[in-house]
Motif scaffolding. Structure first.
Motif, PDB file in Angstrom:
ATOM      1  N   LEU A 163      84.121  16.451  41.862  1.00 36.09           N
ATOM      2  CA  LEU A 163      84.414  16.650  40.453  1.00 36.09           C
ATOM      3  C   LEU A 163      84.404  18.129  40.136  1.00 36.09           C
ATOM      4  O   LEU A 163      85.211  18.650  39.374  1.00 36.09           O
ATOM      5  CB  LEU A 163      83.325  15.922  39.660  1.00 36.09           C
TER       6      LEU A 163
ATOM      7  N   ARG B   7      87.747   0.807  25.468  1.00 35.08           N
ATOM      8  CA  ARG B   7      86.352   1.237  25.505  1.00 35.08           C
ATOM      9  C   ARG B   7      85.734   1.142  24.107  1.00 35.08           C
ATOM     10  O   ARG B   7      84.575   0.793  23.950  1.00 35.08           O
ATOM     11  CB  ARG B   7      86.365   2.664  26.016  1.00 35.08           C
TER      12      ARG B   7
ATOM     13  N   TYR C 231      82.410  -1.803  21.583  1.00 32.25           N
ATOM     14  CA  TYR C 231      81.424  -1.815  20.490  1.00 32.25           C
ATOM     15  C   TYR C 231      81.178  -3.248  20.001  1.00 32.25           C
ATOM     16  O   TYR C 231      80.144  -3.556  19.427  1.00 32.25           O
ATOM     17  CB  TYR C 231      81.947  -1.029  19.282  1.00 32.25           C
TER      18      TYR C 231
ATOM     19  N   ASN D 272      77.717   1.531  27.807  1.00 28.77           N
ATOM     20  CA  ASN D 272      77.914   2.851  28.420  1.00 28.77           C
ATOM     21  C   ASN D 272      76.986   3.131  29.596  1.00 28.77           C
ATOM     22  O   ASN D 272      77.216   4.050  30.373  1.00 28.77           O
ATOM     23  CB  ASN D 272      77.696   3.945  27.377  1.00 28.77           C
TER      24      ASN D 272
ATOM     25  N   ASN E 183      78.038   8.026  15.694  1.00 28.96           N
ATOM     26  CA  ASN E 183      77.372   7.821  16.976  1.00 28.96           C
ATOM     27  C   ASN E 183      76.753   9.108  17.507  1.00 28.96           C
ATOM     28  O   ASN E 183      77.198  10.202  17.172  1.00 28.96           O
ATOM     29  CB  ASN E 183      78.345   7.220  17.986  1.00 28.96           C
TER      30      ASN E 183
HETATM   31  C1  CLR Z   1      80.104   7.073  24.205  1.00 31.78           C
HETATM   32  C2  CLR Z   1      79.845   6.303  22.936  1.00 31.78           C
HETATM   33  C3  CLR Z   1      80.570   6.955  21.801  1.00 31.78           C
HETATM   34  C4  CLR Z   1      82.053   7.014  22.051  1.00 31.78           C
HETATM   35  C5  CLR Z   1      82.349   7.661  23.361  1.00 31.78           C
HETATM   36  C6  CLR Z   1      83.282   8.612  23.442  1.00 31.78           C
HETATM   37  C7  CLR Z   1      83.729   9.220  24.697  1.00 31.78           C
HETATM   38  C8  CLR Z   1      83.206   8.513  25.951  1.00 31.78           C
HETATM   39  C9  CLR Z   1      81.743   8.161  25.722  1.00 31.78           C
HETATM   40  C10 CLR Z   1      81.583   7.171  24.554  1.00 31.78           C
HETATM   41  C11 CLR Z   1      81.070   7.636  26.999  1.00 31.78           C
HETATM   42  C12 CLR Z   1      81.270   8.581  28.185  1.00 31.78           C
HETATM   43  C13 CLR Z   1      82.727   8.874  28.437  1.00 31.78           C
HETATM   44  C14 CLR Z   1      83.309   9.457  27.136  1.00 31.78           C
HETATM   45  C15 CLR Z   1      84.668   9.954  27.538  1.00 31.78           C
HETATM   46  C16 CLR Z   1      84.468  10.461  28.960  1.00 31.78           C
HETATM   47  C17 CLR Z   1      83.049  10.030  29.380  1.00 31.78           C
HETATM   48  C18 CLR Z   1      83.453   7.612  28.869  1.00 31.78           C
HETATM   49  C19 CLR Z   1      82.136   5.793  24.912  1.00 31.78           C
HETATM   50  C20 CLR Z   1      83.013   9.796  30.878  1.00 31.78           C
HETATM   51  C21 CLR Z   1      81.688   9.268  31.394  1.00 31.78           C
HETATM   52  C22 CLR Z   1      83.281  11.135  31.536  1.00 31.78           C
HETATM   53  C23 CLR Z   1      83.661  10.973  32.953  1.00 31.78           C
HETATM   54  C24 CLR Z   1      84.293  12.235  33.428  1.00 31.78           C
HETATM   55  C25 CLR Z   1      83.270  13.143  33.981  1.00 31.78           C
HETATM   56  C26 CLR Z   1      82.815  12.580  35.280  1.00 31.78           C
HETATM   57  C27 CLR Z   1      83.793  14.519  34.053  1.00 31.78           C
HETATM   58  O1  CLR Z   1      80.295   6.254  20.631  1.00 31.78           O
END
Ligand code: CLR
Length: 439
Positions: free
Chosen positions: A9, A39, A43, A77, A163
């Motif tokens: 990464l 995603r 919720y 999550n 959130n």
């Molecule tokens: C968390 C709960 C919030 C809405 C939300 C927005 C963006 C999401 C995040 C949640 C969870 C983590 C998430 C993120 C977008 C990217 C990130 C899915 C659902 C992932 C884990 C990032 C992976 C990439 C890295 C490895 C660089 O209300």
């Protein structure tokens, strides 16, 4: 799921320190086969809590369930470290389940904003999320900007909250892990009741990993109930008296309010002599972390996986359980750590192909290819779709009436008075005659 062991990464992200991640294309290997719209629909996994809320005649009991719902919405999550696909402009997702139905649309591409609207006979649940991902070097910080609102028409009530932030650690080395931290304030705009919940950072020895606690207060700030638990597992509720009695027993054993800063100097010295990692006193490690890491985490043995979760029990007398997470399916590790609910979101059910809106995530070829295990095909489709989106934007430029979302309109949230995207209706009439082809 493919193993990511051979992929770094860091090699993808090292040139992006300090940048907003929405513009960076990441290799498909780091994706999970869901769109961010799906995603968001996660919720809804414990939407029965909203039905329960609407069945209570006491506003405080309703608040208990709405607050439990707000926490439960984040449970899926846990351990989900794949990146959902960025929705294309105009992409939609619909789901009809257990007496509710929900529609989502990607209403803006730069900045990315996703809007959703769920309705049932007991509740309306809607919101718009603009996730901001910031890369800090060792970690990625995610701010889910935007607000969500629950309406309980039976009681003429609306609740809203934002959130909490989340942080993905160990981008450079070690095992990725995520925490959610900060304060969530669920407000009942009709009665003035509030649930003020603190999501704790993992802290020393990850003692507070995933912990959530706080109070329900009335409009005069009088504490009415204590809520506590973990966003990954459960939320319980007790009366303030029982909580305070328990709190008074401090010293006999740790309580949920014990803070990591209580680690005595002697213990630190002992730990350092064991050479299991450089342990610093709290104040030092705090400043150390803030150098290149946006997330406020004092981490023993910098960069490691949290090793222990709860080492102490947090049962408080006279508690009732408001919500408990369903266990993950046995094969979850081979399926992107999905919950059973998440596993069902790409399903093409009987009759769907004929009636789905052509912009629905289930029809998105790159997501489908990844789900089928065709990673090269997924990568090729993802590139094609992104180019198609760019071409469509160029073609629109100059023409009047640029782009406007089909099912949502920009407006002011009547309860929070903040900018929001509100459902304009009509989706379920299923008149998809002049929907543009985005795939
Ligand atoms: C968390 C709960 C919030 C809405 C939300 C927005 C963006 C999401 C995040 C949640 C969870 C983590 C998430 C993120 C977008 C990217 C990130 C899915 C659902 C992932 C884990 C990032 C992976 C990439 C890295 C490895 C660089 O209300």
């Amino acid at each position: 799921m493919f193993s990511r062991n051979d992929f770094s990464l860091w090699s993808v992200l090292k040139n992006c320190i300090g940048k907003e991640l929405s513009k960076i294309t990441m290799p498909v290997i780091f994706n999970e086969p869901l769109s961010f719209l799906q995603r968001m629909v996660e919720y809804m996994e414990y939407a029965h809590l909203l039905r329960k809320a609407s069945e209570e005649s006491d506003p405080i009991a309703r608040m208990q369930y709405v607050a439990a719902f707000a926490v439960s919405a984040l449970a899926s999550n846990w351990e989900r470290l794949g990146k959902p696909f960025n929705p294309l402009l105009g992409e939609t997702y619909e789901l009809e389940r257990d007496g509710y139905r929900v529609i989502c649309e990607q209403v803006s591409h730069h900045p990315p904003v996703s809007a959703f609207h769920a309705e049932s006979k007991d509740f309306i649940f809607h919101g718009s999320i603009h996730p901001k991902l910031k890369f800090w070097g060792k970690s990625v910080e995610i701010q889910p900007k935007g607000q969500v609102t629950v309406e309980l028409p039976r009681w003429g009530e609306a609740y809203s909250w934002t959130n909490v932030n989340c942080c993905v650690h160990n981008i450079i080395v070690g095992k990725l892990w995520m925490e959610q931290y900060g304060t969530m304030e669920v407000v009942n705009h009709a009665s003035g009741h509030r649930a003020i919940l603190t999501f704790k950072p993992a802290g020393w020895f990850s003692k507070d990993l995933h912990r959530v606690e706080g109070f329900i207060i009335d409009r005069h700030k009088k504490k009415l109930h204590f809520l506590y638990g973990k966003w990954t597992e459960f939320i319980r509720c007790t009366d303030v008296g029982s909580y305070e009695e328990r709190d008074g027993e401090k010293g006999k054993g740790p309580t949920p309010t014990d803070s990591p800063s209580h680690t005595p100097k002697k213990v630190l010295a002992k730990l350092n002599s064991l050479k299991v990692g450089p342990f610093k006193s709290n104040s030092q490690s705090g400043s150390n972390n803030s150098v290149d890491d946006g997330c406020p985490i004092p981490e023993p043995g910098d960069g490691d996986l949290p090793k222990c979760d709860s080492t102490y029990s947090i049962d408080i007398p006279n508690s009732s359980t408001l919500w408990e997470a369903d266990p993950r399916p046995e094969n979850t590790a081979e399926y992107y750590q999905f919950t059973l609910f998440a596993m069902s979101l790409n399903e093409m059910e009987d009759g769907m192909p004929e009636k789905l809106c052509p912009t629905d995530c289930r029809l998105r070829p790159d997501i489908r290819k990844l789900e089928e295990g065709d990673i090269d095909g997924a990568a090729a489709e993802k590139t094609r779709l992104e180019e198609k989106q760019r071409d469509a934007r160029k073609a629109r430029k100059g023409k009047k009436g640029d782009w406007s979302p089909k099912w949502f309109a920009h407006g002011m949230n009547p309860y929070t008075k903040e900018e929001d995207w509100l459902y304009s209706g009509g989706y379920w009439d299923r008149d998809f005659g002049h929907i543009p082809d985005i795939f």
